[in-house]
Write a protein that holds these residues in place. Structure first.
Motif, short mmCIF file in Angstrom:
data_model
loop_
_atom_site.label_atom_id
_atom_site.label_comp_id
_atom_site.label_asym_id
_atom_site.label_seq_id
_atom_site.Cartn_x
_atom_site.Cartn_y
_atom_site.Cartn_z
N PHE A 36 -7.17 -1.50 0.21
CA PHE A 36 -6.09 -0.54 0.41
C PHE A 36 -6.63 0.84 0.75
O PHE A 36 -7.43 1.40 0.02
CB PHE A 36 -5.23 -0.43 -0.85
N LEU A 37 -6.15 1.39 1.85
CA LEU A 37 -6.39 2.78 2.23
C LEU A 37 -5.09 3.55 2.00
O LEU A 37 -4.02 2.94 1.83
CB LEU A 37 -6.77 2.85 3.72
N PRO A 38 -5.13 4.88 2.01
CA PRO A 38 -3.89 5.65 1.87
C PRO A 38 -2.86 5.24 2.92
O PRO A 38 -3.21 4.85 4.04
CB PRO A 38 -4.35 7.10 2.09
N ASP A 39 -1.58 5.29 2.56
CA ASP A 39 -0.45 4.93 3.42
C ASP A 39 -0.37 3.43 3.73
O ASP A 39 0.25 3.03 4.72
CB ASP A 39 -0.46 5.73 4.73
N HIS A 40 -0.98 2.59 2.88
CA HIS A 40 -0.87 1.14 3.07
C HIS A 40 0.59 0.73 2.91
O HIS A 40 1.35 1.34 2.16
CB HIS A 40 -1.74 0.43 2.02
#
Length: 87
Positions: A36-40
């Motif tokens: 998971f990266l930001p804004d997933h």
């Protein structure tokens, strides 16, 4: 330019194990590893026993988790584990 981050909370029935802003999280999902990266996109999944890998400020941290669930929503990752310890 500052890197985007997301909030990570790792919680067990006994205590909050970790709570901070991180860059990247990898969890042992029931069907395989999930990253998971930001804004997933929003997601909820069961977890299997394994290692959670966390990248924060160029460093990597690891936590061993036993069962539970992960929820991703609004740049926030919440891991509700039966047990969790930093390794």
């Amino acid at each position: 330019m500052a890197e985007k981050t997301q909030r990570l909370d790792i919680v067990t029935p006994e205590r909050k194990v970790f709570s901070d802003d991180v860059r990247f999280v990898v969890v042992p999902g029931a069907a395989g590893e999930l990253g998971f990266l930001p804004d997933h996109a929003p997601l909820c999944s069961a977890l299997k026993d394994g290692t959670v890998r966390v990248q924060q400020d160029g460093k990597e941290f690891k936590f061993t988790v036993s069962g539970g669930f992960v929820e991703v929503k609004n740049s926030r990752v919440v891991i509700l584990a039966d047990s969790a310890e930093q390794v």
